[in-house]
Each structure stands twice: as structure tokens, then as C-alpha cells.
Scaffold this active site. Sequence first.
Site, PDB file in Angstrom:
ATOM      1  N   GLU A 172      74.947  18.845  13.146  1.00  0.00           N
ATOM      2  CA  GLU A 172      74.545  18.465  14.511  1.00  0.00           C
ATOM      3  C   GLU A 172      73.040  18.668  14.704  1.00  0.00           C
ATOM      4  O   GLU A 172      72.595  19.387  15.604  1.00  0.00           O
ATOM      5  CB  GLU A 172      75.369  19.223  15.559  1.00  0.00           C
ATOM      6  CG  GLU A 172      76.846  18.875  15.458  1.00  0.00           C
ATOM      7  CD  GLU A 172      77.724  19.293  16.642  1.00  0.00           C
ATOM      8  OE1 GLU A 172      77.268  20.057  17.503  1.00  0.00           O
ATOM      9  OE2 GLU A 172      78.879  18.818  16.691  1.00  0.00           O
ATOM     10  N   GLU A 297      84.193  16.896  12.036  1.00  0.00           N
ATOM     11  CA  GLU A 297      84.701  17.700  13.151  1.00  0.00           C
ATOM     12  C   GLU A 297      85.470  16.775  14.074  1.00  0.00           C
ATOM     13  O   GLU A 297      84.908  15.812  14.610  1.00  0.00           O
ATOM     14  CB  GLU A 297      83.565  18.395  13.900  1.00  0.00           C
ATOM     15  CG  GLU A 297      82.944  19.528  13.099  1.00  0.00           C
ATOM     16  CD  GLU A 297      81.944  20.365  13.880  1.00  0.00           C
ATOM     17  OE1 GLU A 297      82.076  20.470  15.121  1.00  0.00           O
ATOM     18  OE2 GLU A 297      81.027  20.909  13.240  1.00  0.00           O
TER      19      GLU A 297
HETATM   20  O1  AHR Z   1      83.711  23.422  16.214  1.00  0.00           O
HETATM   21  C1  AHR Z   1      82.949  24.076  17.176  1.00  0.00           C
HETATM   22  C2  AHR Z   1      81.528  23.558  17.262  1.00  0.00           C
HETATM   23  O2  AHR Z   1      81.543  22.232  17.708  1.00  0.00           O
HETATM   24  C3  AHR Z   1      80.768  23.470  15.960  1.00  0.00           C
HETATM   25  O3  AHR Z   1      80.199  24.678  15.604  1.00  0.00           O
HETATM   26  C4  AHR Z   1      79.713  22.458  16.269  1.00  0.00           C
HETATM   27  O4  AHR Z   1      79.288  21.747  15.140  1.00  0.00           O
HETATM   28  C5  AHR Z   1      80.365  21.565  17.306  1.00  0.00           C
HETATM   29  O5  AHR Z   1      79.560  21.377  18.404  1.00  0.00           O
END
Ligand code: AHR
Length: 495
Positions: A172, A297
Amino acid sequence: MRIVINPNRSVGTINPNIYGHFAEHLGRCIYEGLWVGENSPIPNENGLRSDVVGALKRLNIPVLRWPGGCFADTYHWRDGVGPVSGRKTIVNTNWGGVTEDNRFGTHEFMELCRQLGCEAYFSGNVGSGTVQEFSDWVEYCNMPGVSPMADLRRANGRQEPFNVKYWGIGNEAWGCGGNMRPEYYADLCMRYSTYLRVYDWDHMIYKIASGANVDDYEWTRKVAQIAGKTIDAVSLHYYTLPNDDWQHKGSATAFTREEYYSTLAKTLRMKELITEHGRILRSVEPKGRRLGLVVDEWGTWYDVEPGTNPGFLYQQNAMRDALVAALNLNIFNNHCDTVVMANIAQTVNVLQAMALTEGSKMLLTPTYHVFDMYKRHQGARQVESYAETKLISHGDWSVPDIHVSASEDSNGKLLLTVVNLSDEASAPLEVLSDAIGARATVAGTLLTGRTDAFNAFDRPDAVKPVSMSSVRVESGRFTAALPPCSVAAFEIDCG
Ligand code: AHR
């Protein structure tokens, strides 16, 4: 309601890595969820709790992403190697400001991967690290011969290289990983990528650029355009929130019908995101190079359980989550020409978890059962499947009543996975395929319950799969009935 399976058409092989997972130093995921230490009264093997690892092993997890998430861009890998007593203590500034003593580091994570029989996917620090530090981590893990980092690894007790294949270049980068512009990140990504070396040509490495949030198509376009020649894939993060307000996302178990349908409708957006990010990758990738999309994710994100640390992201997991998992996995299967890996967030005790723990107790969530029912899709050939659906509308939200994907394994067995999204209507299914012969047999497994049904520590089996007795097979077809809010997996031996 008719479903057609057509094995004559396929978009490709379902990469097993689509069934990947993600474990971050966040809340009780690593500490307590996976790692309890060798001296814990909780049964463990080399510090890793046996109940959780045993359950995860049954899922045939192909790949596990670590150490973050946002944590990755604050993580300095040297803090987590060498004698535990000498390891540095840091503050986990992203997740609750708790003290991280680094007792779980590279060697402990690789031991977890060994016990699970999965590949490691390391997310490296770009936000607050250096090129040299990242480059050294690859050398430490992968150099077979004599070198400063390989010698350090040996001094820390590991003779052979770990041969870590998957390397994420930051996380991110548009947010917690450094708040960068895509052009700036893309330049940095190329620089980092240059120094992530291959130390053994029998063990190539695979580089994944930090990708877009949801529908930030400009991010994907710029990163792939500028850095595309130095990477193998670009990532995508997309979480399902019932409500768009981050302060009031909604509860995991106490939700309205409107929130049930908003959750499913928002999940289905994954198809549009994959299609569009994939189209952009195809349009800008360098000639002769096919960039993959890694959805590293995904999953549901609710308000934390009342009374728990807001920084720990601990949430329950209900039948609604089972449907979210099943819909996403169906979408990934059907887009396996674009999606090369996906990692649900997160493995234990955080967000849409497979398992929850409370001290020495563990329960498996409805989401776990979906991964179990779907695992035979891994490595199989996706085949075209089509459902004659009708739309269900509630408030502002509309979803199809049925959602499917199918695959064929190397023995010609078909796996059809079906979701009944309706919270009130059963779905009588007629499944048609020329591949179903006169001597075909079909084994159906069903997961169903109220939309808010969940497993608790005092009733851990409230939601669990059962085998279906109502499947009727004849040449060219079979019939079955799906109750409301259900997920089914049909293994078809075509005869
Ligand atoms: O999964 C939780 C968080 O969500 C992670 O650390 C981040 O990459 C995303 O914003």
C-alpha cells in the site's frame, strides 16, 4: 434453476496460489494465533500451536504472505533474526501501539511454512527501509554459497537457503506504505527490483509491485507502464465493508437484511475490479511480458467485536462471510487468466479469519469450511459454467440468486461450486453437462445456516459442512436443492 457446465471452454488453469493466505503482525494473528512459544502449555511444535497449524494444513494452503500489511513497511528483518534474547523491541505503530519483541522472525516464519507445506511470500520494507536492507534479506534467504548474508543465516542455525520465491516490493505504497504518488513509487519499485537478485537459477524469484486500492486504475496504469519491465505482477487490495463509513462499517453478527445484501453486492464488485485492472495490465505491459494480478488482501472488514482492542481488528465470522469467501473464490477461478494469486486477510484472529482462538481454545469459522470445500479447485482446469439466474433486490442492492464456478482435475473429475445468495428462498438446481455419463456419481457437500449463524467457543460446530443426500444423477444431468444462504460443492465423477 438451470446450471450448465461446459468443459469445452476454459480460460486456463486455476493457479493454486489463488487459495493463498495472509498473516500479519497484527493483534492476535501471529502471537497467540499461530505462535505460542516452545514453553507454552498450549500444545505446539517448535513454538507453533498444533491445533491451528493442523487445521490450516488440511486446507492445503499454497502460499502465505507475511509480515504485513502496513506492518511490513515498518519492519526491519534483522531485528527478527539471531538469538531471541538479543532481539530488538519495537512499537507496532500501525496496530494498537503494542510492543513487538521480534521473537517471531524470518526463521520462525519459515518453520511455519515448512509445517504447512506452503511457499513463503515476503512483503519487504520500502516505506521506511533501504534498498540495501531489502537486497540483504533476499541474499540472507536465498544465497546457497558463501556470502556475508548466507554466512549470517548459517550462524543463525540454517545451513541451506530458504529459497523464498515471492517478494512484495512494499505494501500500500499509496497509503501506510509511504503515501507516495504512483510515478514516485514506480521509480522506487524499479530501483528496489534491480537489487533483488536471483542467487540460484533453479530458484527464480517473483516480484510483486505494491498495487492499487480498489478502483484506483491510474495507479495500476502508471506502475505497470513505468516499472512493468522489472516486475512479474501488480497487487490489488479490495475489502468488503457492509457500510462505506469506516467509523461504522457494521457488525460481524448483528446486521440487517439491507447490510446482508449490501455485503454480497459489494463483494461481487471484485469481478469488475479484476476485469478492469486486468485490461489495463494487458494494455500497458511490456511486449513479451505478461503481468499477473495478485489480490493479496481481500475479505470482510467489520467493526471490531465489542470490548476488544480497536487496533487488533478482531471480528466474528458468520454464514454471510462464508458466502463472501465463496463468491470471491468463484470470481477468482473464473478469472484465472488474470488472477495469479490471492491472499485472504487474515489467517487467524484478524478480519475474515479461518480460525479464532481464546487461550487454548480454537474454533474454525464458516470461511474455513468454504476454503476446505473449494480446495480441489487448486491447480485444476477452470471450465465454463453458467447459471440461469434471477435478480434479488433489497433496498438499494441487487444480486443474482445463484453464483457458480467449475473446474476439471487431471482425472477428468469436475468440481462445481454454487452459492445460493437468497436469505429466504431455496434453489432447486438442475445441473446439465454432456460430460455427465450414464454411470456418473456426484458427491455434494453443503454449508448452510441463518445469515448470521456463527461458531462460538461454547458451540464450535454450529456451522459445519454436511454431505447432501438429495442429489439425483442421470445421464447428462443431476438435480439437487440448495437451502437459502448456502454454499455447495459437487464433485462429479463423470462415469
Ligand atoms: O489487513 C489489514 C490492513 O489492511 C493491512 O495491514 C493493510 O495493508 C490494509 O490496509
